[in-house]
Motif scaffolding. Structure first.
Motif, short mmCIF file in Angstrom:
data_model
loop_
_atom_site.label_atom_id
_atom_site.label_comp_id
_atom_site.label_asym_id
_atom_site.label_seq_id
_atom_site.Cartn_x
_atom_site.Cartn_y
_atom_site.Cartn_z
N ALA A 1 -5.77 -2.97 -1.20
CA ALA A 1 -5.88 -3.88 -3.03
C ALA A 1 -7.44 -2.89 -3.60
N GLY A 2 -8.51 -2.98 -3.13
CA GLY A 2 -9.83 -2.75 -3.70
C GLY A 2 -9.94 -0.75 -3.80
N VAL B 1 -8.07 0.90 -3.83
CA VAL B 1 -6.53 1.70 -4.34
C VAL B 1 -7.38 1.80 -6.15
N ALA B 2 -8.09 -0.37 -6.17
CA ALA B 2 -8.66 -0.48 -7.46
C ALA B 2 -9.83 0.84 -7.72
N VAL B 3 -10.71 0.74 -6.75
CA VAL B 3 -12.24 1.97 -6.78
C VAL B 3 -11.27 3.12 -6.89
N ALA C 1 -10.17 3.76 -10.36
CA ALA C 1 -11.18 4.10 -11.84
C ALA C 1 -11.52 4.68 -11.75
#
Lengths: 225, 285
Positions: free
Chosen positions: B11-12, B14-16, B19
Motif C-alpha cells: 500500500a505504501g 503504491v501511494a508513493v 504521487a
C-alpha cells in the motif's frame, strides 16, 4: 576576556530577534498540532469503521506521510504546490499545511490504536444500552481513548516542536535561521558566537520540550500503577 | 516473531509511486516558464502590487546578511533596494540558500534573485539572467600550515563545497579525482573547514577573500581555477518584462558608477587592501 562571546546574544536587537524566531517555531507547531489533532481524531475514528474503501484510503494517506521524510514534505508543499497548482501562501502557512497533514496522519494511527484497545465489553455494554454509533463514540470510547493516547500524543507534540528546526529549508525565519544570521553577521567580532547562539537555542528548545516530556513520563508512570 | 505486513508495504509503495507519477506527469504538462497573460512577476504586476520580492542570502556577509539591528544589508541587498526604488515600490526580501535559488523563482516565491547568482550554461536553461554586475571565479581556501596551492594536491582528498554552487559544479565535472563534502549553507561549510573535516574548501573567490581576512590561520592558496564567471540578477524563465527592465537598470547604474560606490560601502571593509574594486566590479559602461 574569557567569556566575551556571550555578549553577541545581547547586542543590538539580537536577543529579541531570537525570541521572535522561537515564537515563529512555537506558533507553527501549536497551530499545526491543533489542526492535526482534530483531523487525526476524525481520520482515526473513520479507520475503525467497517468500510474497507475508507480504511484503505486512510491507510494510504498514513503510510504516505509516515514514509516521506519531513524535509521532502516541506519541499513538496513549498516548491511543487505553487509551481504546479498555483497555490501560493506565505511560507509559514505552507509549513502549517505540511505539519498539519503529517500530524493528522500520525495521530490517526494513535487514535485508531486507542479506540481499538478500549475493552470490548465497554463497547458491547454501550450498544446494549441502546446508544447509536455517534453516542457510543462520544460518551464511551472517546473519553477512555483519550486517556490511552495522551502519552503518545505528547510524544508526537515534542517531535513536531523539534522538527520545526527544518523550517529554515523553506525560508521560514525560525529560531535556527535567525541564529545563523546572527552567527554570520558577528563572525569577525565574536568568533565564539556560534557556541553561545546554538547554546541558547539548545536551552530554548529544552525549555519548550522538557515539560512536555516530563508530563508524558508522569502519565505513563501513573498508568502502570 | 517478526511478521512482515505485506499489505501495508505494498500500500505504501503504491501511494508513493502514485504521487511521484502524478508530480512527474504534471511537470511535463506545465513547464516552469512564464505565461505572459498571468505573469505575476512582470514589471506592471510588481508596480500594481507595490512590492518587489527579492531572493537574497541572509548569512553571507558582505553580500547579503542581517546586521545586529535586524536590518538586511550587503552588496546584493543595496542593489535590491535601489532597483525597488527605481521601480517605485518597496523591496520585500525572501531569504534563500544557494540550492533553492532556482526553485524560489519557479514556484513564484520571488520576482528576482539577487543572491550572488553566478551565470552558468546549466542555469541558463532554467532561469533567465540579466546583464552581469560582478565577476568571480572559484578559489580554494586551506589552512596556512597545510596550504593547498595546486589542484593536483587535492587528488584523493576531501574538499568542502556548498550544494548548488559553481564550485560544486566545477569539481564534479572537471576534477573527478577529488572527494566532495557537501553542505547546505555557508555557515555549515565554514564550520566544517574549521573543524578540519577536509583538506580545503572551494567557493567563489570573493567570499573566500572576505572570510580569510577574519580567519588569518587560513589562506586562499588557489586564487582562481576554472573559467572567469559573472554574477547576474536572475528572473523566471520567460519573464521578458522584468528581464528587459533589469538590463536597462544595470546599464543605467553602471553609467552612474553605482557598483563602485556599492563596493566601497559594502565590500571594501571586508576585503581589505588585497582586493581592488576592479577585481570585482565590471566596467561595461
Amino acid at each position: 576576556m574569557a567569556h566575551s562571546g556571550i555578549s553577541v546574544l545581547f547586542e543590538g536587537t539580537n536577543f529579541a530577534r531570537l525570541m521572535g524566531g522561537l515564537w515563529t517555531s512555537v506558533w507553527i507547531a501549536v497551530v499545526s498540532l491543533a489542526i492535526g489533532l482534530l483531523l487525526g481524531t476524525i481520520f482515526g475514528l473513520l479507520r475503525t469503521l467497517p468500510s474497507r474503501i475508507i480504511r484503505f484510503i486512510l491507510l494510504l494517506y498514513l503510510e504516505f506521510f509516515r514514509i516521506l521524510p519531513t524535509v521532502v514534505l516541506l519541499f513538496l508543499v513549498y516548491y511543487i504546490l505553487p509551481r504546479q497548482f498555483n497555490v501560493n501562501l506565505p511560507a509559514t502557512w505552507m509549513a502549517v499545511l505540511a505539519f498539519s497533514l503529517w500530524v493528522a496522519a500520525e495521530f490517526s494511527d494513535i487514535v485508531r490504536g486507542a479506540l481499538e484497545s478500549v475493552p470490548k465489553h465497554q463497547r458491547e455494554s454501550g450498544l446494549a444500552l441502546g446508544l447509536n454509533q455517534w453516542q457510543l463514540f462520544r460518551y464511551v470510547l472517546l473519553p477512555q481513548a483519550i486517556q490511552l493516547e495522551l502519552p503518545a500524543t505528547i510524544n508526537l507534540a515534542t517531535r513536531v516542536i523539534k522538527t520545526t528546526s527544518l523550517l529554515l529549508m523553506i525560508s521560514v525565519m525560525d529560531v535556527i535561521n535567525v541564529g545563523q544570521q546572527i552567527i554570520e553577521a558577528n563572525n569577525q567580532t565574536h568568533p565564539t558566537g556560534i557556541f553561545w547562539v546554538y547554546g541558547l537555542i539548545f536551552i530554548l528548545y529544552f525549555i519548550v520540550d522538557y515539560p512536555l516530556s516530563l508530563w508524558a513520563k508522569h502519565l505513563t508512570a501513573k498508568e502502570e500503577h | 516473531m517478526l511478521k512482515i505486513n505485506w499489505k501495508k508495504i505494498i500500500a505504501g509503495a503504491v501511494a508513493v509511486a502514485g504521487a511521484v507519477a502524478l508530480l512527474a506527469g504534471s511537470s511535463y504538462l506545465k513547464p516552469a516558464t512564464v505565461n505572459a497573460a498571468s505573469n505575476s512577476s512582470s514589471v506592471s504586476a510588481i508596480k500594481k502590487r507595490g512590492t518587489l520580492r527579492v531572493a537574497v542570502f541572509g548569512d553571507l556577509p558582505p553580500y547579503g546578511w542581517v546586521n545586529k539591528d535586524g536590518k538586511r544589508v550587503g552588496y546584493d541587498v543595496e542593489l535590491a533596494r535601489r532597483m525597488a526604488k527605481d521601480l517605485g515600490v518597496k523591496p520585500k526580501f525572501i531569504q534563500v540558500n544557494a540550492n533553492n535559488r532556482v526553485d524560489t523563482l519557479n514556484s513564484n516565491k520571488a520576482d528576482i534573485v539577487l543572491a550572488n547568482f553566478t551565470v552558468t550554461p546549466e542555469r541558463k536553461k532554467v532561469v533567465d539572467f540579466a546583464k552581469p554586475y560582478m565577476k568571480v571565479s572559484v578559489g580554494v581556501v586551506s589552512p596556512k600550515k597545510k596550504a593547498i596551492t595546486k589542484v593536483s594536491q587535492l587528488k584523493g582528498k576531501k574538499v568542502i563545497v556548498t550544494k548548488g554552487t559553481t564550485a560544486e559544479n566545477y569539481f564534479t565535472s572537471k576534477q573527478p579525482g577529488v572527494q566532495l563534502l557537501k553542505f547546505d549553507s555557508k555557515t555549515q561549510q565554514f564550520n566544517a573547514l574549521k573543524n578540519n573535516r577536509a583538506a580545503a574548501l572551494a567557493d567563489d573567490n570573493s567570499y573566500l577573500y572576505a572570510w580569510v581576512k577574519n580567519n588569518p590561520k587560513y589562506t586562499v592558496g588557489i586564487k582562481s581555477i576554472g573559467p572567469k564567471q559573472y554574477i547576474s540578477p536572475a528572473v523566471k524563465k520567460g519573464n521578458k518584462s522584468l528581464l528587459n527592465w533589469s538590463n536597462k537598470e544595470i546599464t543605467k547604474l553602471n553609467k552612474e558608477d553605482f557598483f563602485t560606490k556599492d563596493y566601497n560601502s559594502q565590500l571594501k571593509p571586508y576585503f581589505g587592501s588585497e582586493v581592488k574594486p576592479s577585481d570585482i566590479v565590471l566596467n561595461n559602461k
